[in-house]
Write a protein that holds these residues in place. Sequence first.
Motif, PDB file in Angstrom:
ATOM      1  N   MET A   7       0.904  -1.101   0.072  1.00 18.63           N
ATOM      2  CA  MET A   7       0.026  -0.102   0.037  1.00 18.63           C
ATOM      3  C   MET A   7       0.927   1.094  -0.024  1.00 18.63           C
ATOM      4  O   MET A   7       0.573   2.156  -0.928  1.00 18.63           O
ATOM      5  CB  MET A   7      -0.961   0.014   1.278  1.00 18.63           C
ATOM      6  N   TYR A   8       1.839   1.181   0.763  1.00 22.71           N
ATOM      7  CA  TYR A   8       2.809   2.467   0.882  1.00 22.71           C
ATOM      8  C   TYR A   8       3.465   2.734  -0.246  1.00 22.71           C
ATOM      9  O   TYR A   8       3.781   3.867  -0.760  1.00 22.71           O
ATOM     10  CB  TYR A   8       3.834   2.329   2.103  1.00 22.71           C
ATOM     11  N   TRP A   9       4.007   1.488  -1.024  1.00 19.39           N
ATOM     12  CA  TRP A   9       4.818   1.618  -2.256  1.00 19.39           C
ATOM     13  C   TRP A   9       3.648   2.247  -3.452  1.00 19.39           C
ATOM     14  O   TRP A   9       4.190   3.115  -4.064  1.00 19.39           O
ATOM     15  CB  TRP A   9       5.153   0.158  -2.667  1.00 19.39           C
ATOM     16  N   GLN A  10       2.426   1.783  -3.374  1.00 20.04           N
ATOM     17  CA  GLN A  10       1.626   2.363  -4.143  1.00 20.04           C
ATOM     18  C   GLN A  10       1.267   3.716  -4.098  1.00 20.04           C
ATOM     19  O   GLN A  10       1.060   4.765  -5.116  1.00 20.04           O
ATOM     20  CB  GLN A  10       0.268   1.316  -4.003  1.00 20.04           C
ATOM     21  N   ILE A  11       0.983   4.262  -2.766  1.00 17.45           N
ATOM     22  CA  ILE A  11       0.875   5.666  -2.492  1.00 17.45           C
ATOM     23  C   ILE A  11       1.981   6.340  -3.246  1.00 17.45           C
ATOM     24  O   ILE A  11       1.797   7.578  -3.596  1.00 17.45           O
ATOM     25  CB  ILE A  11       0.668   5.884  -0.904  1.00 17.45           C
ATOM     26  N   GLY A  12       3.233   6.070  -2.833  1.00 14.33           N
ATOM     27  CA  GLY A  12       4.381   6.696  -3.075  1.00 14.33           C
ATOM     28  C   GLY A  12       4.516   6.734  -4.657  1.00 14.33           C
ATOM     29  O   GLY A  12       4.856   7.825  -5.267  1.00 14.33           O
ATOM     30  N   LYS A  13       4.138   5.772  -5.415  1.00 17.62           N
ATOM     31  CA  LYS A  13       4.217   5.666  -6.671  1.00 17.62           C
ATOM     32  C   LYS A  13       3.021   6.872  -7.578  1.00 17.62           C
ATOM     33  O   LYS A  13       3.398   7.640  -8.174  1.00 17.62           O
ATOM     34  CB  LYS A  13       3.828   4.312  -7.367  1.00 17.62           C
ATOM     35  N   VAL A  14       1.891   6.747  -6.583  1.00 21.26           N
ATOM     36  CA  VAL A  14       0.882   7.865  -7.287  1.00 21.26           C
ATOM     37  C   VAL A  14       1.439   9.115  -7.184  1.00 21.26           C
ATOM     38  O   VAL A  14       1.405  10.084  -7.945  1.00 21.26           O
ATOM     39  CB  VAL A  14      -0.575   7.542  -6.469  1.00 21.26           C
ATOM     40  N   ILE A  15       1.982   9.441  -5.989  1.00 23.49           N
ATOM     41  CA  ILE A  15       2.457  10.844  -5.719  1.00 23.49           C
ATOM     42  C   ILE A  15       3.560  11.179  -6.752  1.00 23.49           C
ATOM     43  O   ILE A  15       3.641  12.215  -7.280  1.00 23.49           O
ATOM     44  CB  ILE A  15       2.768  10.911  -4.198  1.00 23.49           C
ATOM     45  N   PHE A  16       4.392  10.245  -6.844  1.00 21.08           N
ATOM     46  CA  PHE A  16       5.745  10.399  -7.540  1.00 21.08           C
ATOM     47  C   PHE A  16       5.418  10.647  -9.010  1.00 21.08           C
ATOM     48  O   PHE A  16       5.895  11.452  -9.671  1.00 21.08           O
ATOM     49  CB  PHE A  16       6.715   9.339  -7.561  1.00 21.08           C
ATOM     50  N   GLU A  17       4.688   9.768  -9.425  1.00 20.34           N
ATOM     51  CA  GLU A  17       4.476   9.752 -11.041  1.00 20.34           C
ATOM     52  C   GLU A  17       3.144  10.669 -11.567  1.00 20.34           C
ATOM     53  O   GLU A  17       3.406  11.574 -12.629  1.00 20.34           O
ATOM     54  CB  GLU A  17       4.005   8.075 -11.402  1.00 20.34           C
ATOM     55  N   GLU A  18       2.211  10.680 -10.659  1.00 21.58           N
ATOM     56  CA  GLU A  18       1.148  11.546 -11.062  1.00 21.58           C
ATOM     57  C   GLU A  18       0.930  12.957 -10.654  1.00 21.58           C
ATOM     58  O   GLU A  18       0.839  13.838 -11.397  1.00 21.58           O
ATOM     59  CB  GLU A  18      -0.174  10.826 -10.724  1.00 21.58           C
ATOM     60  N   GLN A  19       1.538  13.087  -9.624  1.00 24.30           N
ATOM     61  CA  GLN A  19       1.455  14.453  -9.024  1.00 24.30           C
ATOM     62  C   GLN A  19       2.829  15.250  -9.083  1.00 24.30           C
ATOM     63  O   GLN A  19       2.657  16.373  -9.531  1.00 24.30           O
ATOM     64  CB  GLN A  19       1.252  14.115  -7.175  1.00 24.30           C
ATOM     65  N   GLN A  20       3.946  14.821  -8.921  1.00 20.22           N
ATOM     66  CA  GLN A  20       5.091  15.111  -9.225  1.00 20.22           C
ATOM     67  C   GLN A  20       5.669  14.910 -10.748  1.00 20.22           C
ATOM     68  O   GLN A  20       6.889  15.490 -10.897  1.00 20.22           O
ATOM     69  CB  GLN A  20       6.164  14.858  -8.163  1.00 20.22           C
ATOM     70  N   GLN A  21       5.055  14.049 -11.561  1.00 21.49           N
ATOM     71  CA  GLN A  21       5.375  13.942 -12.696  1.00 21.49           C
ATOM     72  C   GLN A  21       6.696  13.226 -12.980  1.00 21.49           C
ATOM     73  O   GLN A  21       7.532  13.811 -13.788  1.00 21.49           O
ATOM     74  CB  GLN A  21       5.062  15.006 -13.674  1.00 21.49           C
ATOM     75  N   GLY A  22       7.105  12.662 -12.021  1.00 23.57           N
ATOM     76  CA  GLY A  22       8.719  12.027 -11.903  1.00 23.57           C
ATOM     77  C   GLY A  22       9.681  13.023 -11.576  1.00 23.57           C
ATOM     78  O   GLY A  22      10.827  12.535 -11.668  1.00 23.57           O
ATOM     79  N   GLU A  23       9.238  14.152 -11.166  1.00 18.72           N
ATOM     80  CA  GLU A  23      10.366  15.219 -10.753  1.00 18.72           C
ATOM     81  C   GLU A  23      10.483  14.983  -9.314  1.00 18.72           C
ATOM     82  O   GLU A  23       9.705  14.394  -8.479  1.00 18.72           O
ATOM     83  CB  GLU A  23       9.978  16.490 -10.981  1.00 18.72           C
ATOM     84  N   ASP A  24      11.612  15.360  -8.734  1.00 21.49           N
ATOM     85  CA  ASP A  24      12.095  15.415  -7.408  1.00 21.49           C
ATOM     86  C   ASP A  24      10.944  16.092  -6.628  1.00 21.49           C
ATOM     87  O   ASP A  24      10.701  15.696  -5.460  1.00 21.49           O
ATOM     88  CB  ASP A  24      13.319  15.905  -7.092  1.00 21.49           C
ATOM     89  N   ARG A  25      10.634  17.326  -6.976  1.00 18.80           N
ATOM     90  CA  ARG A  25       9.298  17.819  -6.251  1.00 18.80           C
ATOM     91  C   ARG A  25       8.424  18.379  -7.401  1.00 18.80           C
ATOM     92  O   ARG A  25       8.725  18.567  -8.525  1.00 18.80           O
ATOM     93  CB  ARG A  25       9.866  19.087  -5.500  1.00 18.80           C
ATOM     94  N   ALA A  26       7.153  18.495  -6.845  1.00 20.41           N
ATOM     95  CA  ALA A  26       6.051  19.091  -7.568  1.00 20.41           C
ATOM     96  C   ALA A  26       6.353  20.448  -8.020  1.00 20.41           C
ATOM     97  O   ALA A  26       7.183  21.056  -7.125  1.00 20.41           O
ATOM     98  CB  ALA A  26       4.777  18.934  -6.977  1.00 20.41           C
ATOM     99  N   ALA A  27       5.856  20.985  -9.037  1.00 17.55           N
ATOM    100  CA  ALA A  27       6.118  22.413  -9.185  1.00 17.55           C
ATOM    101  C   ALA A  27       5.797  23.425  -8.164  1.00 17.55           C
ATOM    102  O   ALA A  27       6.423  24.404  -7.970  1.00 17.55           O
ATOM    103  CB  ALA A  27       5.646  22.860 -10.562  1.00 17.55           C
ATOM    104  N   TYR A  28       4.886  22.804  -7.364  1.00 17.71           N
ATOM    105  CA  TYR A  28       4.432  23.834  -6.268  1.00 17.71           C
ATOM    106  C   TYR A  28       5.006  23.345  -4.968  1.00 17.71           C
ATOM    107  O   TYR A  28       4.184  23.598  -3.813  1.00 17.71           O
ATOM    108  CB  TYR A  28       3.043  23.927  -6.250  1.00 17.71           C
ATOM    109  N   GLY A  29       6.026  22.643  -5.024  1.00 16.54           N
ATOM    110  CA  GLY A  29       6.762  22.245  -3.890  1.00 16.54           C
ATOM    111  C   GLY A  29       6.016  21.333  -2.759  1.00 16.54           C
ATOM    112  O   GLY A  29       4.995  20.512  -3.022  1.00 16.54           O
TER     113      GLY A  29
END
Length: 68
Positions: free
Chosen positions: A1-23
Amino acid sequence: MYWQIGKVIFEEQQQGEDRAAYGTYLMQRLAEQLQPQFGTGFSRRHLHWYVQFYRTFPIVNALRSQFN
């Protein structure tokens, strides 16, 4: 579950970047939405850990082999 949450945040929200544009606002906003429903395991700090967990083990099969 934690891996999946991290994946969604990283790939969908941060679009693979270290940080989302809005930090850190993204993590704070997500924490504010998730904590009332799911509890303290979804604080901003925990969400950062979930993303780090996903980034450390980006392939779920590799993760499974580490814990077997």
